[in-house]
Design an enzyme around this catalytic site. Structure first.
Site, PDB file in Angstrom:
ATOM      1  N   CYS A  80       0.829  -1.210   0.000  1.00 16.10           N
ATOM      2  CA  CYS A  80       0.000   0.000   0.000  1.00 16.10           C
ATOM      3  C   CYS A  80       0.869   1.269   0.000  1.00 16.10           C
ATOM      4  O   CYS A  80       1.492   1.566  -1.008  1.00 16.10           O
ATOM      5  CB  CYS A  80      -0.985  -0.058   1.155  1.00 16.10           C
ATOM      6  SG  CYS A  80      -2.408   1.000   0.872  1.00 16.10           S
ATOM      7  N   HIS A 173      -3.102  -5.372   1.908  1.00 16.83           N
ATOM      8  CA  HIS A 173      -2.403  -5.534   3.201  1.00 16.83           C
ATOM      9  C   HIS A 173      -2.421  -6.981   3.678  1.00 16.83           C
ATOM     10  O   HIS A 173      -3.206  -7.315   4.573  1.00 16.83           O
ATOM     11  CB  HIS A 173      -3.127  -4.700   4.258  1.00 16.83           C
ATOM     12  CG  HIS A 173      -2.932  -3.237   4.134  1.00 16.83           C
ATOM     13  ND1 HIS A 173      -1.900  -2.563   4.739  1.00 16.83           N
ATOM     14  CD2 HIS A 173      -3.654  -2.312   3.474  1.00 16.83           C
ATOM     15  CE1 HIS A 173      -1.992  -1.278   4.465  1.00 16.83           C
ATOM     16  NE2 HIS A 173      -3.046  -1.096   3.697  1.00 16.83           N
ATOM     17  N   GLU A 175      -0.596  -8.364   5.708  1.00 18.06           N
ATOM     18  CA  GLU A 175      -0.230  -8.438   7.136  1.00 18.06           C
ATOM     19  C   GLU A 175      -1.440  -8.302   8.052  1.00 18.06           C
ATOM     20  O   GLU A 175      -1.334  -8.525   9.250  1.00 18.06           O
ATOM     21  CB  GLU A 175       0.819  -7.364   7.467  1.00 18.06           C
ATOM     22  CG  GLU A 175       0.311  -5.934   7.542  1.00 18.06           C
ATOM     23  CD  GLU A 175       0.054  -5.298   6.177  1.00 18.06           C
ATOM     24  OE1 GLU A 175       0.141  -5.989   5.149  1.00 18.06           O
ATOM     25  OE2 GLU A 175      -0.272  -4.093   6.159  1.00 18.06           O
TER      26      GLU A 175
HETATM   27  N1  GLN Z   1      -3.648   6.240   0.965  1.00 17.12           N
HETATM   28  C1  GLN Z   1      -2.392   6.058   1.639  1.00 17.12           C
HETATM   29  C2  GLN Z   1      -1.291   6.854   0.966  1.00 17.12           C
HETATM   30  O1  GLN Z   1      -1.500   7.429  -0.041  1.00 17.12           O
HETATM   31  C3  GLN Z   1      -2.012   4.594   1.681  1.00 17.12           C
HETATM   32  C4  GLN Z   1      -2.972   3.847   2.557  1.00 17.12           C
HETATM   33  C5  GLN Z   1      -2.425   2.594   3.141  1.00 17.12           C
HETATM   34  O2  GLN Z   1      -1.217   2.374   3.215  1.00 17.12           O
HETATM   35  N2  GLN Z   1      -3.315   1.773   3.614  1.00 17.12           N
HETATM   36  O3  GLN Z   1      -0.208   6.894   1.441  1.00 17.12           O
END
Ligand code: GLN
Length: 211
Positions: A80, A173, A175
């Site tokens: 992410c 994610h 994890e």
């Molecule tokens: N939207 C977040 C970002 O732009 C990422 C979100 C996440 O890591 N769950 O950094």
């Protein structure tokens, strides 16, 4: 030799990654300093807020050393926000990412926090049942360079996991679920890199050789 896998612990859900790796009996530890980075055989960049992590990488003097380690072949996995940081092209990031993967990443591509969702997805390189993927203000990965392989797409064709040599990126994610197969995939990447003969390096500096 058993791999030592670091989790960048400046901000975000690093603890969950450390716990998952430890559940797999991997020597896992939090990384906040150059000395810790130097002892990693592989590194996970966790989810969180990519703008914050990018700022802290500079504040902790880790940005350039991290780039150098990844370019010299250290396996790295971004989930992410971590995936956002790995991309070379991030139109919606107001500061430099680590910028090592030949992909474009659109931040918050599915909307806001309230638009978070979960899905069962097939991932190349992962056998068995689909994995349960949790998307939280997740990015989409696009414009993959020629050496980048898409590992997972949504039903509409949007890419949410990809790999380029020693670099792995997932929009979701793993994890946060009880399914450890993505972490197992990364541990395999680290083991393979440790067993691989040293490649010629383009840059001098932080490369370590292992017997
Ligand atoms: N939207 C977040 C970002 O732009 C990422 C979100 C996440 O890591 N769950 O950094």
């Amino acid at each position: 030799m058993d791999p030592r896998i670091g989790v960048l612990a400046l901000q975000g859900d690093f603890r969950e990654h450390v716990d998952t790796l430890r559940a797999l009996n991997v020597d896992a530890f939090e990384v906040r300093t150059l000395a810790q980075l130097d002892t990693c055989d592989g590194l996970i960049l966790p989810g969180g807020e990519s703008t914050t992590i990018a700022r802290l990488l500079i504040a902790f003097d880790l940005l350039e050393p991290l780039r150098a380690r990844i370019r010299s072949g250290m396996p790295v996995w971004g989930t992410c926000a971590g995936a956002i940081l790995l991309a070379k092209r991030v139109p919606q990031l107001d500061r430099p990412p680590v910028g090592v993967m030949d992909i474009t990443v659109d931040r918050n591509a599915f909307g806001r926090q309230i638009d978070s969702f979960e899905a069962e997805l097939n991932v190349r390189e992962i056998e068995g049942a689909p994995i349960h993927a949790v998307f939280i203000r997740a990015p989409v990965l696009r414009d993959l360079g020629k050496n980048v392989e898409a590992l997972c797409t949504l039903g509409d064709g949007r890419i949410v996991a990809c790999r380029e040599q020693n670099m792995l990126a997932t929009s979701f994610h793993p994890e946060l679920t009880g399914d450890h197969r993505m972490h197992e995939l990364f541990v395999r990447m680290v083991r393979e890199a440790m067993g691989a003969p040293a490649k010629p390096r383009a840059r001098a500096g932080t490369t370590r050789s292992r017997a």
